[in-house]
Design an enzyme around this catalytic site. Structure first.
Site, mmCIF file in Angstrom:
data_model
loop_
_atom_site.group_PDB
_atom_site.id
_atom_site.type_symbol
_atom_site.label_atom_id
_atom_site.label_comp_id
_atom_site.label_asym_id
_atom_site.label_seq_id
_atom_site.Cartn_x
_atom_site.Cartn_y
_atom_site.Cartn_z
ATOM 1 N N HIS A 138 0.745 -1.303 -0.034
ATOM 2 C CA HIS A 138 -0.015 0.026 0.011
ATOM 3 C C HIS A 138 0.893 1.444 -0.093
ATOM 4 O O HIS A 138 1.870 1.392 0.506
ATOM 5 C CB HIS A 138 -1.017 0.000 1.201
ATOM 6 C CG HIS A 138 -0.330 0.154 2.464
ATOM 7 N ND1 HIS A 138 -0.716 -0.707 3.676
ATOM 8 C CD2 HIS A 138 0.378 1.258 3.080
ATOM 9 C CE1 HIS A 138 -0.235 -0.133 4.563
ATOM 10 N NE2 HIS A 138 0.577 1.046 4.390
ATOM 11 N N GLU A 143 -5.107 0.719 0.469
ATOM 12 C CA GLU A 143 -4.861 -0.888 0.619
ATOM 13 C C GLU A 143 -4.913 -1.570 -0.776
ATOM 14 O O GLU A 143 -5.757 -0.918 -1.777
ATOM 15 C CB GLU A 143 -6.073 -1.302 1.576
ATOM 16 C CG GLU A 143 -5.620 -0.756 2.984
ATOM 17 C CD GLU A 143 -4.252 -1.489 3.842
ATOM 18 O OE1 GLU A 143 -3.331 -1.844 3.109
ATOM 19 O OE2 GLU A 143 -4.399 -1.590 5.116
HETATM 20 C C1 GLP Z 1 1.368 3.214 7.214
HETATM 21 C C2 GLP Z 1 1.440 4.539 6.445
HETATM 22 C C3 GLP Z 1 2.112 4.502 5.099
HETATM 23 C C4 GLP Z 1 3.440 3.981 5.561
HETATM 24 C C5 GLP Z 1 3.392 2.598 5.699
HETATM 25 C C6 GLP Z 1 4.716 1.795 6.184
HETATM 26 O O1 GLP Z 1 0.645 2.190 6.808
HETATM 27 N N1 GLP Z 1 0.000 5.212 6.331
HETATM 28 O O2 GLP Z 1 2.159 5.700 4.515
HETATM 29 O O3 GLP Z 1 4.322 4.054 4.273
HETATM 30 O O4 GLP Z 1 2.589 2.394 7.138
HETATM 31 O O5 GLP Z 1 5.117 2.200 7.577
HETATM 32 P P1 GLP Z 1 6.505 1.929 8.040
HETATM 33 O O6 GLP Z 1 7.452 3.072 7.358
HETATM 34 O O7 GLP Z 1 6.545 2.267 9.627
HETATM 35 O O8 GLP Z 1 7.021 0.619 7.759
#
Ligand code: GLP
Length: 262
Positions: A138, A143
């Site tokens: 995503h 999603e």
């Molecule tokens: C969340 C955010 C996204 C992000 C993703 C990955 O769901 N809405 O924008 O890219 O998580 O998170 P992380 O960077 O903590 O792996």
């Protein structure tokens, strides 16, 4: 898509910050699209350093965040509002009125989403969009099976995302809000350029599907194959499932100097 593979997430983030800084210097009234999650933290840290030590000026910059949980008030410690102010905005000279984050407590969510889209338009569109990627592919909170034409709207998170994000909610996925407001994929694709970051082996499969798999809404990030200016900064761990990783490295190593920071 340009794939830039570096040894560590630190080196990668510093390189990405250089691109953001260059835009901020060249276009002092630029519009930045920003992301949350653990991935952009080092990028934000480097932007703070550039501001505090090298005077990088954010006073004319406008920002739009990708998403926010529905039902979390701004002052909740896990709201993306809190995240952004804590990790970036409070440490740079951005004007609070130039900061935009979807309102997770909006009484009328469709109206708030339409106004968010309008505000982006009125600001002149997003020049550069920072993105992370979910382990299910995503972007923002779009999603799998999100429409490629989608605009800012309400979404329901997948069970996988609830699990992934439980680490921010005392490891209890029942405490992660199930709904969010997110920019749509169409909104993200309208940005002038995309700067995606991804680190660690947990992202390797999503990165390989995004870069080398078919463009399909089950991997929302794969639509970036259709963006004319998408740069993907990843560390070695996130590159492990790319079949053509050596080619991407070879391309980067052979870039003419004038193209390096472009
Ligand atoms: C969340 C955010 C996204 C992000 C993703 C990955 O769901 N809405 O924008 O890219 O998580 O998170 P992380 O960077 O903590 O792996």
């Amino acid at each position: 898509m340009e794939i830039i593979i570096k040894e560590t997430s630190e080196t990668t983030s510093v390189m990405a910050a250089r691109l953001v800084a260059r835009l901020v210097r060249e276009k002092p009234n630029a519009v930045l699209g920003l992301a949350t999650g653990s991935t952009p933290l080092m990028l934000y840290k480097e932007l703070v350093r550039l501001h505090q030590e090298e005077g990088l000026d954010f006073s004319g910059i406008t920002t739009f965040n990708l998403d926010e949980y529905i039902g979390l008030p701004r002052d909740h410690e896990q709201s993306y509002y809190t995240f952004m102010w804590k990790n970036l905005f409070s440490q740079i000279n951005i004007l609070p009125e130039n900061v935009h984050i979807p309102d997770g407590m909006a009484a009328d969510v469709p109206l708030a989403c339409a106004e968010y889209e309008q505000a982006i338009l009125e600001a002149g569109g997003i020049d550069l969009q920072v993105l992370g990627i979910g382990s299910d592919g995503h972007v923002g909170f779009n999603e799998p099976t999100s429409s490629f034409a989608s605009r800012t709207r309400i979404k329901t998170l997948t069970r996988q995302t609830l699990k992934d994000n439980a680490r921010f909610f005392n490891d209890d996925d029942s405490r992660v809000p199930h709904h969010c407001i997110t920019m749509g994929i169409g909104t993200i694709m309208d940005a002038g350029c995309i700067l995606m970051l991804a680190f660690g082996e947990k992202k390797a499969e999503a990165i390989a599907s995004m870069v080398e798999g078919p463009v399909a809404s089950v991997v929302p990030a794969s639509i970036l194959q259709h963006h004319a200016r998408a740069k993907v900064f990843i560390d070695e761990a996130a590159a492990t499932q790319l079949k053509r990783a050596d080619y991407y490295r070879w391309v980067y190593e052979g870039k003419p100097d004038w193209q390096l920071d472009a």
